[in-house]
Enzyme design. Sequence first.
Site, PDB file in Angstrom:
ATOM      1  N   CYS A 150     -10.083   3.411  -9.285  1.00 12.35           N
ATOM      2  CA  CYS A 150     -10.769   3.080  -8.031  1.00 12.35           C
ATOM      3  C   CYS A 150      -9.847   3.479  -6.884  1.00 12.35           C
ATOM      4  O   CYS A 150      -8.746   2.940  -6.779  1.00 12.35           O
ATOM      5  CB  CYS A 150     -11.076   1.597  -7.938  1.00 12.35           C
ATOM      6  SG  CYS A 150     -12.046   0.923  -9.282  1.00 12.35           S
ATOM      7  N   GLU A 230     -16.565  -0.595   1.735  1.00 11.15           N
ATOM      8  CA  GLU A 230     -16.590   0.797   1.310  1.00 11.15           C
ATOM      9  C   GLU A 230     -17.997   1.358   1.104  1.00 11.15           C
ATOM     10  O   GLU A 230     -18.925   0.625   0.771  1.00 11.15           O
ATOM     11  CB  GLU A 230     -15.824   0.949  -0.016  1.00 11.15           C
ATOM     12  CG  GLU A 230     -14.363   0.567   0.092  1.00 11.15           C
ATOM     13  CD  GLU A 230     -13.628   0.701  -1.232  1.00 11.15           C
ATOM     14  OE1 GLU A 230     -12.399   0.906  -1.197  1.00 11.15           O
ATOM     15  OE2 GLU A 230     -14.272   0.593  -2.301  1.00 11.15           O
TER      16      GLU A 230
END
Length: 272
Positions: A150, A230
């Site tokens: 990630c 995000e």
Amino acid sequence: LLLMLFAARQFCTILLSLTLILFIESPVGNSLCTPPIMLRSFSLPTTATATALRRLPIRLLSSTKSPSYGEGLSQEDMMKNDMLITTTPHDAVLGPASKYAAHGFSPSSPRGRVHRAFSVFLFDEGGRMLITQRAEAKITFPKVWTNACCSHQIYGQEPPEVDDNDPDSVLARGRVESAGAKRGAVRKLKHELGVDGCLEEADFHFLTRFHYWASDTRTYGPETEWGEHEIDYILFARKGGVNLSLNPEEVADIKWVTKGELRSMFEDPELQ
């Protein structure tokens, strides 16, 4: 249902649920759909006092060669040096911001700043999925189990990682660009897991992107000043014979898990 398990207990449960569904519904290697962006949100925590991180110096590199991404840098260095791609909630690019600025929750920016990210789901030839435990040194969500990688697309890379996904551009093209996310994935898999050369941009399948935010109350409590906000690009890859060499600054442990093993993680009190 597409929310990543970057850390908080509810976050882990949602992403593992997603993964179990994809184990069943989406065989890796086939054409994957790209549905529209989905907007989700979570409850907002209160903020705390400024962190000592602001006082940490940036480490300078003295090597005469061109270093690989992250070489010689600590987590604190990269928080200040990495220039993330900030966007609107609909993924139109606004410009750069440091990782520190993007992830800091404060009275003036209670959810940080919306920025692009990617999440890699890596499967071996037998269909097992790689999961990783974030290193204790990580600023956000340390020691949490998550998918293979990630991270973020950033400015200043060659080839570039900034895709033009302004809503009007996406509508005109009829698709979302994902080359920048895939290039970022190649870069970070090398940095975090030592994957060098065996995974290329063409090996990744772009599934979708979604908008979320989550505060790191797991690590810092309800007064946390750190979190994520995000537009996350989801990438799948299936590859055999991938050799891994863990970067201890990034990854504490790894596991290759089957669907059943992943399901059992729901019942493990140590992972709640």
